[in-house]
Write a protein that holds these residues in place. Structure first.
Motif, mmCIF file in Angstrom:
data_model
loop_
_atom_site.group_PDB
_atom_site.id
_atom_site.type_symbol
_atom_site.label_atom_id
_atom_site.label_comp_id
_atom_site.label_asym_id
_atom_site.label_seq_id
_atom_site.Cartn_x
_atom_site.Cartn_y
_atom_site.Cartn_z
ATOM 1 N N HIS A 155 1.866 6.470 -7.152
ATOM 2 C CA HIS A 155 1.144 8.063 -6.955
ATOM 3 C C HIS A 155 1.428 8.340 -6.842
ATOM 4 O O HIS A 155 1.470 10.087 -7.767
ATOM 5 N N ARG A 156 2.132 9.095 -5.754
ATOM 6 C CA ARG A 156 2.902 10.408 -5.163
ATOM 7 C C ARG A 156 3.196 11.040 -6.800
ATOM 8 O O ARG A 156 3.927 12.331 -7.143
ATOM 9 N N ALA A 157 4.384 9.797 -6.836
ATOM 10 C CA ALA A 157 5.665 10.722 -7.597
ATOM 11 C C ALA A 157 4.870 10.885 -9.029
ATOM 12 O O ALA A 157 5.300 11.951 -10.061
ATOM 13 N N LEU A 158 4.129 10.641 -9.462
ATOM 14 C CA LEU A 158 3.224 10.363 -10.809
ATOM 15 C C LEU A 158 2.406 11.972 -10.717
ATOM 16 O O LEU A 158 3.068 12.665 -11.291
ATOM 17 N N ILE A 159 2.001 12.140 -9.755
ATOM 18 C CA ILE A 159 1.437 13.548 -9.687
ATOM 19 C C ILE A 159 2.066 14.960 -9.594
ATOM 20 O O ILE A 159 2.285 15.929 -10.056
ATOM 21 N N GLU A 160 3.642 14.123 -8.758
ATOM 22 C CA GLU A 160 4.416 14.983 -8.533
ATOM 23 C C GLU A 160 5.446 15.276 -9.411
ATOM 24 O O GLU A 160 5.879 16.869 -10.387
ATOM 25 N N GLU A 161 5.553 14.086 -10.697
ATOM 26 C CA GLU A 161 6.126 14.649 -11.934
ATOM 27 C C GLU A 161 5.341 15.507 -13.058
ATOM 28 O O GLU A 161 5.295 16.186 -13.878
ATOM 29 N N GLY A 162 3.349 15.313 -12.861
ATOM 30 C CA GLY A 162 3.232 16.270 -13.828
ATOM 31 C C GLY A 162 2.955 17.685 -13.494
ATOM 32 O O GLY A 162 2.761 18.036 -14.275
ATOM 33 N N TYR A 190 1.092 -1.595 0.183
ATOM 34 C CA TYR A 190 0.224 0.342 -0.507
ATOM 35 C C TYR A 190 1.136 0.967 0.248
ATOM 36 O O TYR A 190 0.292 2.342 -0.543
ATOM 37 N N LEU A 191 2.135 1.571 0.792
ATOM 38 C CA LEU A 191 2.822 2.659 0.756
ATOM 39 C C LEU A 191 3.857 2.831 -0.565
ATOM 40 O O LEU A 191 3.826 3.995 -0.684
ATOM 41 N N SER A 192 3.773 1.731 -1.157
ATOM 42 C CA SER A 192 5.143 1.544 -2.261
ATOM 43 C C SER A 192 3.692 2.957 -3.359
ATOM 44 O O SER A 192 4.370 3.027 -4.916
ATOM 45 N N LEU A 193 2.771 1.300 -3.544
ATOM 46 C CA LEU A 193 1.735 2.039 -4.307
ATOM 47 C C LEU A 193 1.262 3.933 -4.230
ATOM 48 O O LEU A 193 1.324 4.180 -4.954
ATOM 49 N N HIS A 194 1.118 4.378 -2.712
ATOM 50 C CA HIS A 194 1.119 5.662 -2.686
ATOM 51 C C HIS A 194 2.076 6.542 -2.837
ATOM 52 O O HIS A 194 1.629 7.491 -3.519
ATOM 53 N N GLU A 195 3.656 5.261 -2.655
ATOM 54 C CA GLU A 195 4.696 6.669 -2.997
ATOM 55 C C GLU A 195 4.788 6.894 -4.227
ATOM 56 O O GLU A 195 4.960 7.695 -5.401
#
Length: 83
Positions: free
Chosen positions: A47-54, A40-45
């Motif tokens: 997704h967060r990285a994808l959002i930050e890249e966007g 769960y934490l890995s998936l959350h990280e």
């Protein structure tokens, strides 16, 4: 890293499913819960990285405006496909 004990409530049906997974894997509940939390934490990280890249791409102007993309997509839909 030292472990800490926590307590939380879990609906009985989820507890039964957890015990079933633990039994199949020949592991205890703690192992299965730790694996689930890690995933769960890995998936959350991720997704967060994808959002930050966007956000970074938007700030840098590396995005296509919505209307521009929709116009291009409409053109793609009208072109006959080559077989």
């Amino acid at each position: 890293m030292p472990s800490k004990t926590i307590t939380f409530r879990l609906p009985e049906d989820k507890l039964q499913a957890l015990d079933s997974v633990a039994e199949v894997q020949q592991r205890d509940r703690s192992f299965v819960i730790n694996e689930a939390v890690t995933q769960y934490l890995s998936l959350h990280e991720y997704h967060r990285a994808l959002i930050e890249e966007g956000i970074r791409q938007d700030d840098a102007g590396e995005v296509i405006e919505h209307q521009t993309l929709m116009s291009k997509a409409a053109g793609w839909a009208q072109k006959p496909r080559a077989h």
